[in-house]
Design a protein around this motif. Structure first.
Motif, short mmCIF file in Angstrom:
data_model
loop_
_atom_site.label_atom_id
_atom_site.label_comp_id
_atom_site.label_asym_id
_atom_site.label_seq_id
_atom_site.Cartn_x
_atom_site.Cartn_y
_atom_site.Cartn_z
N MET A 142 -5.81 -32.48 -32.11
CA MET A 142 -5.26 -32.57 -33.48
C MET A 142 -5.12 -34.04 -33.91
O MET A 142 -5.66 -34.45 -34.94
N LEU A 143 -4.42 -34.82 -33.04
CA LEU A 143 -4.22 -36.23 -33.35
C LEU A 143 -5.57 -36.93 -33.46
O LEU A 143 -5.80 -37.74 -34.37
N LEU A 144 -6.46 -36.60 -32.52
CA LEU A 144 -7.78 -37.23 -32.50
C LEU A 144 -8.52 -36.94 -33.81
O LEU A 144 -9.22 -37.79 -34.35
N ASN A 145 -8.34 -35.73 -34.33
CA ASN A 145 -9.06 -35.36 -35.55
C ASN A 145 -8.48 -36.00 -36.80
O ASN A 145 -9.05 -35.89 -37.88
N LEU A 146 -7.33 -36.67 -36.63
CA LEU A 146 -6.76 -37.42 -37.74
C LEU A 146 -7.75 -38.48 -38.24
O LEU A 146 -7.69 -38.92 -39.38
N ARG A 147 -8.70 -38.87 -37.35
CA ARG A 147 -9.69 -39.87 -37.77
C ARG A 147 -10.49 -39.37 -38.96
O ARG A 147 -10.96 -40.16 -39.77
N TYR A 148 -10.64 -38.04 -39.06
CA TYR A 148 -11.41 -37.49 -40.17
C TYR A 148 -10.72 -37.69 -41.52
O TYR A 148 -11.36 -37.69 -42.56
N LEU A 149 -9.38 -37.85 -41.48
CA LEU A 149 -8.67 -38.11 -42.73
C LEU A 149 -9.08 -39.49 -43.27
O LEU A 149 -9.39 -39.64 -44.46
N ALA A 150 -9.11 -40.49 -42.36
CA ALA A 150 -9.54 -41.83 -42.76
C ALA A 150 -10.99 -41.82 -43.22
O ALA A 150 -11.34 -42.39 -44.25
N ILE A 151 -11.84 -41.13 -42.44
CA ILE A 151 -13.26 -41.07 -42.79
C ILE A 151 -13.45 -40.40 -44.15
O ILE A 151 -14.23 -40.87 -44.99
N SER A 152 -12.71 -39.32 -44.39
CA SER A 152 -12.93 -38.57 -45.63
C SER A 152 -12.50 -39.36 -46.85
O SER A 152 -13.12 -39.28 -47.90
N VAL A 153 -11.43 -40.16 -46.70
CA VAL A 153 -11.02 -41.02 -47.81
C VAL A 153 -12.07 -42.13 -48.01
O VAL A 153 -12.44 -42.45 -49.14
N ALA A 154 -12.54 -42.68 -46.89
CA ALA A 154 -13.50 -43.79 -46.95
C ALA A 154 -14.76 -43.41 -47.71
O ALA A 154 -15.32 -44.22 -48.45
N ILE A 155 -15.22 -42.17 -47.54
CA ILE A 155 -16.49 -41.80 -48.14
C ILE A 155 -16.33 -40.88 -49.35
O ILE A 155 -17.31 -40.37 -49.89
N ALA A 156 -15.08 -40.72 -49.79
CA ALA A 156 -14.82 -39.87 -50.95
C ALA A 156 -15.65 -40.23 -52.18
O ALA A 156 -16.11 -39.34 -52.90
N PRO A 157 -15.87 -41.55 -52.45
CA PRO A 157 -16.63 -41.89 -53.66
C PRO A 157 -18.03 -41.27 -53.70
O PRO A 157 -18.60 -41.09 -54.78
N ALA A 158 -18.58 -40.96 -52.53
CA ALA A 158 -19.95 -40.44 -52.49
C ALA A 158 -20.03 -38.97 -52.89
O ALA A 158 -21.11 -38.46 -53.17
N PHE A 159 -18.89 -38.31 -52.92
CA PHE A 159 -18.90 -36.86 -53.19
C PHE A 159 -18.63 -36.58 -54.66
O PHE A 159 -17.59 -36.93 -55.19
N THR A 160 -19.60 -35.93 -55.30
CA THR A 160 -19.43 -35.57 -56.70
C THR A 160 -19.68 -34.07 -56.85
O THR A 160 -20.00 -33.40 -55.89
N GLY A 161 -19.52 -33.59 -58.06
CA GLY A 161 -19.73 -32.17 -58.29
C GLY A 161 -18.40 -31.44 -58.33
O GLY A 161 -17.34 -32.06 -58.34
N SER A 162 -18.49 -30.12 -58.36
CA SER A 162 -17.28 -29.32 -58.49
C SER A 162 -16.38 -29.48 -57.27
O SER A 162 -16.82 -29.90 -56.21
N ARG A 163 -15.12 -29.14 -57.44
CA ARG A 163 -14.16 -29.24 -56.36
C ARG A 163 -14.59 -28.39 -55.17
O ARG A 163 -14.49 -28.81 -54.03
N LEU A 164 -15.10 -27.19 -55.46
CA LEU A 164 -15.53 -26.29 -54.39
C LEU A 164 -16.69 -26.89 -53.61
O LEU A 164 -16.73 -26.86 -52.38
N ARG A 165 -17.63 -27.47 -54.38
CA ARG A 165 -18.79 -28.08 -53.73
C ARG A 165 -18.36 -29.23 -52.82
O ARG A 165 -18.84 -29.37 -51.71
#
Lengths: 83, 144
Positions: B1-24
């Motif tokens: 669980m703690l280890l997977n916290l890295r994905y929170l940082a990664i997901s924020v870091a690359i958020a600008p690349a994701f566009t489209g609907s919220r579901l997508r």
């Protein structure tokens, strides 16, 4: 349901939440420049830590075993750009 | 669980690349794994979303299928250590790391991250060394 499955499902749910947090909440929006600067260093620092924990990690211990030989061979292979 | 916290940082870091609907964005974000994230880097922490999704789609069935085979028939192989498979993961991460050390700053970040992980490994629960090492990137906040 066994305790193991409960752990799997809870960790899975949190991981889905972690992965989607950025794209769902901030998707498409540019990040502030300081954060962009910082995140530029995230890949090397995280991946280096993953190499270390996978190569010599034990249960709250450093364990030196044959994995190191494998990593050494991998390093050479990467260096000479095999195959 | 703690280890997977890295994905929170990664997901924020690359958020600008994701566009489209919220579901997508929700669906596509599930294809974020260390490997797809690493190979889709285009410099400065940014990623090419199409590469990430492509790599993620290739990896996903192997990961899930491999896990299922391992869970159901893992005993057939015996101890992975005997086969040397335990060296596969660090080797994989090393190969990904090699593609990311593109300049002096990245090299310093890798060295610092590796050192922090090594120091914390014997004294902290699993996951802490990696998360703490990821925090190294905060050193980059001020200068570029």
């Amino acid at each position: 349901m066994s305790a193991t499955w409960t752990v799997v499902l809870v960790v899975g749910a949190f991981t889905i939440a972690f992965k989607s947090a950025g794209p769902v909440l901030l998707g498409g929006r540019e990040l502030p420049q300081p954060m962009v600067n910082a995140f530029g260093l995230l890949a090397p620092s995280l991946l280096a830590a993953l190499v270390v924990t996978q190569a010599v990690g034990g249960k709250e211990a450093i364990v030196l075993d044959t994995r190191l030989v494998g990593v050494g061979v991998a390093a050479v292979a990467i260096r000479v750009r095999a195959p | 669980m703690l280890l997977n916290l890295r994905y929170l940082a990664i997901s924020v870091a690359i958020a600008p690349a994701f566009t489209g609907s919220r579901l997508r964005r929700l669906v596509e974000s599930q294809l974020i794994v260390d490997e797809s994230w690493a190979v889709s880097q285009i410099g400065g922490g940014r990623i090419d979303r199409r590469v990430l999704i492509g790599a993620g789609l290739v990896l996903y069935p192997f990961w899930v299928g491999g896990t299922a085979v391992g869970a159901l028939a893992g005993d057939v192989l015996g101890d992975p250590k005997r086969l040397g498979l335990d060296a596969a993961l660090p080797g994989l991460f090393l190969a990904l790391l090699a593609t990311q050390v593109v300049n002096r700053r990245a090299l310093l970040a890798a060295a610092a991250g590796g050192a922090i992980a090594l120091v914390l490994l014997p004294v902290t629960p699993a996951g802490v060394p990696v998360i703490a090492a990821g925090a190294v990137c905060l050193a980059g906040l001020r200068r570029r």
